[in-house]
Enzyme design. Structure first.
Site, PDB file in Angstrom:
ATOM      1  N   HIS A  19       0.727  -0.945   0.286  1.00  0.00           N
ATOM      2  CA  HIS A  19      -0.023  -0.570   0.094  1.00  0.00           C
ATOM      3  C   HIS A  19       1.034   1.598   0.164  1.00  0.00           C
ATOM      4  CE1 HIS A  19      -3.100   2.767   1.318  1.00  0.00           C
ATOM      5  NE2 HIS A  19      -4.181   1.925   0.439  1.00  0.00           N
TER       6      HIS A  19
ATOM      7  N   ASP B 131      -7.865  -5.551  -0.316  1.00  0.00           N
ATOM      8  CA  ASP B 131      -8.319  -6.527  -0.974  1.00  0.00           C
ATOM      9  C   ASP B 131      -8.219  -7.746  -0.428  1.00  0.00           C
ATOM     10  OD1 ASP B 131      -8.748  -4.496  -3.787  1.00  0.00           O
ATOM     11  OD2 ASP B 131      -9.880  -4.543  -2.465  1.00  0.00           O
TER      12      ASP B 131
HETATM   13  C1  SDX Z   1      -6.336  -0.850  -1.935  1.00  0.00           C
HETATM   14  O1  SDX Z   1      -3.906   4.213  -2.270  1.00  0.00           O
HETATM   15  C2  SDX Z   1      -5.636   3.820  -1.665  1.00  0.00           C
HETATM   16  O2  SDX Z   1      -6.070   4.279  -0.706  1.00  0.00           O
HETATM   17  C3  SDX Z   1      -5.803   1.901  -2.020  1.00  0.00           C
HETATM   18  C4  SDX Z   1      -7.323   1.194  -1.451  1.00  0.00           C
HETATM   19  C5  SDX Z   1      -8.609   2.235  -1.269  1.00  0.00           C
HETATM   20  O3  SDX Z   1      -8.956   2.395  -0.510  1.00  0.00           O
HETATM   21  O4  SDX Z   1      -8.508   2.953  -2.274  1.00  0.00           O
HETATM   22  O5  SDX Z   1      -6.667   1.155  -0.598  1.00  0.00           O
HETATM   23  C6  SDX Z   1      -7.246   0.222  -2.412  1.00  0.00           C
HETATM   24  O6  SDX Z   1      -5.583  -0.992  -1.259  1.00  0.00           O
HETATM   25  C7  SDX Z   1      -6.007  -2.023  -2.616  1.00  0.00           C
HETATM   26  C8  SDX Z   1      -4.690  -2.110  -4.122  1.00  0.00           C
HETATM   27  C9  SDX Z   1      -5.467  -3.163  -4.982  1.00  0.00           C
HETATM   28  N1  SDX Z   1      -3.830  -3.877  -5.793  1.00  0.00           N
HETATM   29  C10 SDX Z   1      -2.840  -4.357  -5.168  1.00  0.00           C
HETATM   30  O7  SDX Z   1      -3.012  -5.186  -3.835  1.00  0.00           O
HETATM   31  C11 SDX Z   1      -1.293  -4.723  -6.136  1.00  0.00           C
HETATM   32  C12 SDX Z   1      -0.733  -5.313  -5.688  1.00  0.00           C
HETATM   33  N2  SDX Z   1       0.075  -3.813  -4.689  1.00  0.00           N
HETATM   34  C13 SDX Z   1       1.198  -3.023  -5.614  1.00  0.00           C
HETATM   35  O8  SDX Z   1       1.246  -3.102  -6.788  1.00  0.00           O
HETATM   36  C14 SDX Z   1       1.059  -1.380  -4.541  1.00  0.00           C
HETATM   37  O9  SDX Z   1       2.079  -2.673  -3.428  1.00  0.00           O
HETATM   38  C15 SDX Z   1       0.615  -0.858  -4.611  1.00  0.00           C
HETATM   39  C16 SDX Z   1       0.303  -0.712  -5.973  1.00  0.00           C
HETATM   40  C17 SDX Z   1      -0.404  -1.053  -4.319  1.00  0.00           C
HETATM   41  C18 SDX Z   1       1.370   0.314  -3.844  1.00  0.00           C
HETATM   42  O10 SDX Z   1       2.780   0.608  -4.662  1.00  0.00           O
HETATM   43  P1  SDX Z   1       3.894   1.794  -4.723  1.00  0.00           P
HETATM   44  O11 SDX Z   1       3.683   2.670  -2.964  1.00  0.00           O
HETATM   45  O12 SDX Z   1       3.897   2.622  -5.631  1.00  0.00           O
HETATM   46  O13 SDX Z   1       5.359   0.630  -3.984  1.00  0.00           O
HETATM   47  P2  SDX Z   1       6.294   0.240  -4.856  1.00  0.00           P
HETATM   48  O14 SDX Z   1       4.940  -0.361  -6.020  1.00  0.00           O
HETATM   49  O15 SDX Z   1       7.009   1.476  -5.954  1.00  0.00           O
HETATM   50  O16 SDX Z   1       6.398  -0.885  -4.602  1.00  0.00           O
HETATM   51  C19 SDX Z   1       7.445  -0.870  -3.324  1.00  0.00           C
HETATM   52  C20 SDX Z   1       8.321  -2.316  -3.206  1.00  0.00           C
HETATM   53  C21 SDX Z   1       8.769  -2.670  -4.156  1.00  0.00           C
HETATM   54  O17 SDX Z   1       9.988  -3.170  -4.497  1.00  0.00           O
HETATM   55  P3  SDX Z   1      11.579  -2.888  -5.185  1.00  0.00           P
HETATM   56  O18 SDX Z   1      11.021  -2.441  -6.304  1.00  0.00           O
HETATM   57  O19 SDX Z   1      11.358  -1.870  -3.979  1.00  0.00           O
HETATM   58  O20 SDX Z   1      12.455  -4.104  -4.742  1.00  0.00           O
HETATM   59  O21 SDX Z   1       7.374  -2.669  -2.232  1.00  0.00           O
HETATM   60  C22 SDX Z   1       7.102  -4.048  -3.444  1.00  0.00           C
HETATM   61  C23 SDX Z   1       7.699  -3.319  -5.113  1.00  0.00           C
HETATM   62  O22 SDX Z   1       8.126  -4.485  -6.026  1.00  0.00           O
HETATM   63  N3  SDX Z   1       6.086  -4.825  -3.820  1.00  0.00           N
HETATM   64  C24 SDX Z   1       5.814  -5.760  -3.631  1.00  0.00           C
HETATM   65  C25 SDX Z   1       4.310  -5.740  -3.660  1.00  0.00           C
HETATM   66  N4  SDX Z   1       3.523  -4.372  -3.896  1.00  0.00           N
HETATM   67  C26 SDX Z   1       4.774  -3.585  -3.902  1.00  0.00           C
HETATM   68  N5  SDX Z   1       6.183  -6.604  -3.869  1.00  0.00           N
HETATM   69  C27 SDX Z   1       5.462  -8.266  -4.415  1.00  0.00           C
HETATM   70  N6  SDX Z   1       3.891  -7.974  -4.219  1.00  0.00           N
HETATM   71  C28 SDX Z   1       3.533  -6.296  -3.765  1.00  0.00           C
HETATM   72  N7  SDX Z   1       2.092  -7.190  -4.125  1.00  0.00           N
END
Ligand code: SDX
Length: 367
Positions: free
Chosen positions: A254, A305
């Site tokens: 998140h 989620d």
């Molecule tokens: C909700 O914004 C809100 O408020 C959303 C929400 C709402 O109520 O509206 O809360 C709804 O939370 C649902 C989110 C549903 N989406 C997912 O579950 C998709 C998977 N999650 C990710 O894509 C990610 O965690 C985000 C998009 C939610 C957040 O991404 P950020 O803040 O842009 O962080 P990032 O993608 O830059 O990740 C930082 C690090 C990375 O590793 P490095 O490259 O630094 O080594 O964390 C890792 C990412 O690879 N990472 C994950 C991961 N999420 C982040 N690695 C594996 N699996 C994951 N899910």
């Protein structure tokens, strides 16, 4: 002219405006107008929480009666609205419901004249439109009886079941999905509202944005992988293989919550009760194994989620409804944000740093 300010990509940790609607923090707190969102999910009704978000304070009993009555009246589709939903649902049956919902919302003629009523009318009508889109020309399950509120009526319209206990669980999840600060779809709504485009275009922008798997559209994939694992070992192997391939696991991570998503914690607690009732403890056990492995391997918490997908499955709700349910609940948060944006509006139009070529002369270049 003030100097431009450079900010991190994705506006990460950038405060772009003030709001009094909700607040989250990295430690895992979420408040709606000053009240804990999980307290509201545990003890308030959907209507009380919707009124609070839209009006900024909890309703008196007279205000609650009036608001609930207005919401119920507004929830009925007009003949034109029903015809459009049926046409879109039967013409594009393979479209995800969220896509067809966006088309119907951008196309319907609203009964209400003023913007505040139009916002509430769209939110009130989304469950009926979702049901119509799914059931098409077949008669969608009869609406909940006159006495049932938003959540019980919505639950019955998508499952055909009248179950007080399961509807109460459904209501708790709807309350947790209602609002979440400047998440991507809410921010898209505010950008559109800031151009004075009006309620329907603003809702259309928000619905289009919510669909993305990085935002709202993760729970279908979550359920698929959860139902595919048949043991704790398989659950752990699933996490290890995804991480080894540097692939993201839906339902985790998140932008704000780095320790825990309070909504995921709350829902996990609720699921235990439902899992026992319908013998799905194993599904919860595998989910917790995945959550533990993700925390051990990457210190990444489950987001709402992840457990919402399991909760909805255990409540007997079909997967095509998951994202539309998120949209239906969040449309009440969008109500509040639209009003807050236009009440003290400034067009949202950021700068950008140009890094492309310069001083090219048209017609002088070699072909
Ligand atoms: C909700 O914004 C809100 O408020 C959303 C929400 C709402 O109520 O509206 O809360 C709804 O939370 C649902 C989110 C549903 N989406 C997912 O579950 C998709 C998977 N999650 C990710 O894509 C990610 O965690 C985000 C998009 C939610 C957040 O991404 P950020 O803040 O842009 O962080 P990032 O993608 O830059 O990740 C930082 C690090 C990375 O590793 P490095 O490259 O630094 O080594 O964390 C890792 C990412 O690879 N990472 C994950 C991961 N999420 C982040 N690695 C594996 N699996 C994951 N899910």
């Amino acid at each position: 002219m003030t100097e431009s300010i450079k900010v991190p990509k994705g506006l990460e940790r950038v405060i772009v405006d003030q709001t009094s609607i909700s607040s989250t923090d990295s430690k895992g707190h979420l408040i709606y107008r000053g009240y804990s969102a999980t307290d509201l999910a545990a003890h308030a009704s959907f209507e009380q929480t919707a009124y609070l978000l839209i009006n900024g304070k909890l309703p008196s009993s007279a205000q609650l009666t009036e608001f609930s009555k207005r919401l119920k009246e507004m929830s009925n589709l007009t003949t034109q609205q029903e015809a459009l939903a049926e046409f879109i649902g039967t013409t594009y049956p393979d479209n995800p419901i969220i896509d067809n919902l966006r088309t119907v919302i951008s196309g319907i003629k609203l009964e209400s004249k003023d913007e505040s009523s139009q916002l509430l009318e769209m939110a009130a009508k989304i469950p009926g439109i979702i049901s119509k889109l799914y059931y098409g020309s077949a008669q969608s399950p009869a609406k909940g009886g006159a006495q049932s509120g938003y959540a019980a009526t919505f639950y019955r319209m998508i499952t055909g079941k009248s179950d007080i206990s399961l509807s109460k669980h459904f209501e708790k999840l709807l309350i947790l999905y209602m609002e979440h600060e400047f998440n991507a779809s809410t921010f898209a709504l505010r950008v559109t509202a800031s151009t004075l485009a009006g309620p329907k275009p603003s809702f259309t922008s928000a619905l289009a944005t919510l669909k993305g798997p990085l935002h709202g559209g993760a729970n279908s994939e979550i359920l698929n992988y959860l139902l595919s694992v048949k043991s704790r070992d398989e659950a752990i192997k699933y996490v290890d293989s995804k991480l080894a391939k540097k692939e993201k696991i839906m339902g985790f991570g998140h932008r704000v919550y780095k320790d825990k998503d309070p909504r995921a914690e709350f829902v996990k607690g609720q699921i235990r009760e439902v899992a026992k009732r319908n013998g799905m403890e194993k599904l919860l056990e595998f989910a917790e194994a995945i959550e533990e492995r993700m925390w051990e391997s990457k210190r990444i918490p489950a987001n709402v989620d992840f457990y919402a997908a399991i909760y909805l499955y255990m409540l007997g709700i079909k997967e095509p409804f998951y994202l539309p349910i998120f949209a239906a609940a969040r449309s009440f948060g969008w109500n509040a944000h639209y009003k807050e944006q236009v009440a003290d509006n400034k067009l949202i139009r950021p700068d950008s740093e140009y890094i492309g070529p310069k001083n090219l002369k048209f017609g002088h270049d070699k072909a």
